[in-house]
Design a protein around this motif. Structure first.
Motif, short mmCIF file in Angstrom:
data_model
loop_
_atom_site.label_atom_id
_atom_site.label_comp_id
_atom_site.label_asym_id
_atom_site.label_seq_id
_atom_site.Cartn_x
_atom_site.Cartn_y
_atom_site.Cartn_z
N PHE A 298 35.77 43.13 24.78
CA PHE A 298 36.77 42.84 25.81
C PHE A 298 36.72 43.88 26.94
CE2 PHE A 298 39.15 40.75 22.17
CZ PHE A 298 38.88 39.47 22.59
N LEU A 299 36.40 45.12 26.59
CA LEU A 299 36.32 46.17 27.61
C LEU A 299 35.20 45.87 28.61
CD1 LEU A 299 37.19 48.85 28.80
CD2 LEU A 299 35.78 50.02 27.08
N VAL A 300 34.10 45.29 28.15
CA VAL A 300 33.02 44.89 29.05
C VAL A 300 33.52 43.91 30.09
CG1 VAL A 300 30.88 43.54 29.18
CG2 VAL A 300 31.09 45.35 27.49
N PHE A 301 34.28 42.90 29.64
CA PHE A 301 34.78 41.89 30.57
C PHE A 301 35.86 42.46 31.47
CE2 PHE A 301 32.64 39.06 27.67
CZ PHE A 301 32.19 38.05 28.51
N LEU A 302 36.67 43.39 30.96
CA LEU A 302 37.69 44.03 31.79
C LEU A 302 37.04 44.82 32.93
CD1 LEU A 302 40.71 44.78 32.23
CD2 LEU A 302 40.29 46.79 30.80
N SER A 303 36.00 45.57 32.62
CA SER A 303 35.29 46.35 33.64
C SER A 303 34.59 45.43 34.63
CB SER A 303 34.28 47.29 32.98
OG SER A 303 34.92 48.23 32.14
#
Length: 311
Positions: free
Chosen positions: A61-66
């Motif tokens: 999810f952090l990948v998509f948030l960034s």
């Protein structure tokens, strides 16, 4: 579209009309934009290049948030930076509508990704024995799909209402971006109902998700009472990072849209924080407070340096 044919472009007043201030703003915004893009894309590359992290839902999810942060600032940043070099700042009618649509698309998707991250932390802390079975790759993929679909639905509703407004002059927007409330003031019709629609579609959406996130973290804090001191420290560290990102994102958003359809003198400052600072602070918060992310970034940088030396 015939109703809007009277106005083919809008004039943006920008952050300031003072040429000297505009030069300073140009340098600051340019540095912020470069740092934001580099920081977010570095996190994306570091996690993707590390299979162990990419297999974890939290970092997935952090990948998509960034990625969403990089896209969100790119909708507004380049145009805003270039405008600082010109005395007259204009944007076409179509460009204005596209800026509103894509900005709300990425912002709406980011809200749902932040909610998914909160759910991931809830399952990890409150249902640790069932974590791997609940937060499987299929559910993570579905949540990302819901984020894109939710963002698209939110921005579509917004833009469909705006497209119905007739703009016959004046065409000067007292802002540095095409924003909803300043745009409503230019419409040649009563916009009270449209203002209420914005509050319902954007403001209520922000408040509802923010309240859900607060409740979820309240449940998490209650569940930590049975954890050991070390377990509490790790859980609070992880959750504290996410809470900081949530607060930085939602509070300006709630101020912007969960209020009567009026404009305030300090709206530009809040908008700058929301569109420029928040996407910049997100990677800094995650990079400096998360050991795994820092290690992944260090390994990626080491590999890049080694490859460049070999060449």
């Amino acid at each position: 579209m015939k109703n809007q044919s009277f106005v083919t472009e809008f004039v943006l007043l920008g952050v300031s009309q003072n040429p000297d201030v505009q030069k300073i703003v140009f340098v600051i915004f340019l540095l912020f934009y470069i740092a934001t893009i580099c920081g977010n894309l570095l996190i994306v590359a570091a996690i993707i290049s590390n299979p162990a992290l990419m297999g974890s839902p939290m970092y997935f999810f952090l990948v998509f948030l960034s990625f969403l942060d990089a896209c969100f600032i790119s909708v507004i940043g380049p145009k805003m930076i270039i405008d600082c070099l010109y005395e007259k700042k204009t944007i076409s009618y179509g460009g204005c509508m596209m800026q509103i649509f894509t900005g709300h698309l990425f912002a709406g998707a980011e809200m749902i990704v932040l909610t998914s991250m909160a759910y991931d932390r809830y399952v990890a802390i409150c249902k640790p024995l069932h974590y791997t079975s609940i937060m499987n790759s299929r559910l993570c993929g579905i949540l990302i799909g819901v984020a894109w679909a939710g963002g698209f639905l939110h921005s579509s509703i917004q833009i469909l209402f705006i497209l119905q407004l007739p703009f016959c002059g004046p065409n000067v927007i007292d802002h540095f971006v095409c924003e909803l409330y300043p745009l409503l003031k230019l419409a040649c019709t009563d916009t009270y109902a449209f203002g209420l629609m914005i509050v319902a579609n954007s403001g209520f959406f922000c408040i509802l998700i923010f309240f859900m996130l607060l409740v979820s973290y309240g449940v998490i804090l209650f569940s930590l009472r049975n954890y050991s001191t070390e377990g509490k420290r790790k859980a609070l560290s992880t959750c504290g990072t996410h809470v900081a990102v949530v607060v930085l994102f939602f509070l300006p958003c709630i101020f912007e849209y969960a209020r009567p359809p009026v404009s305030f003198s300090f709206d530009k400052i809040v908008e700058m924080f929301y569109t420029i600072l928040t996407p910049l602070l997100n990677p800094l918060i995650y990079a400096f407070r998360n050991t795994e992310v820092k290690n992944a970034i260090s390994k990626l940088c080491s590999r890049l340096i080694f490859v460049s030396i070999e060449k």
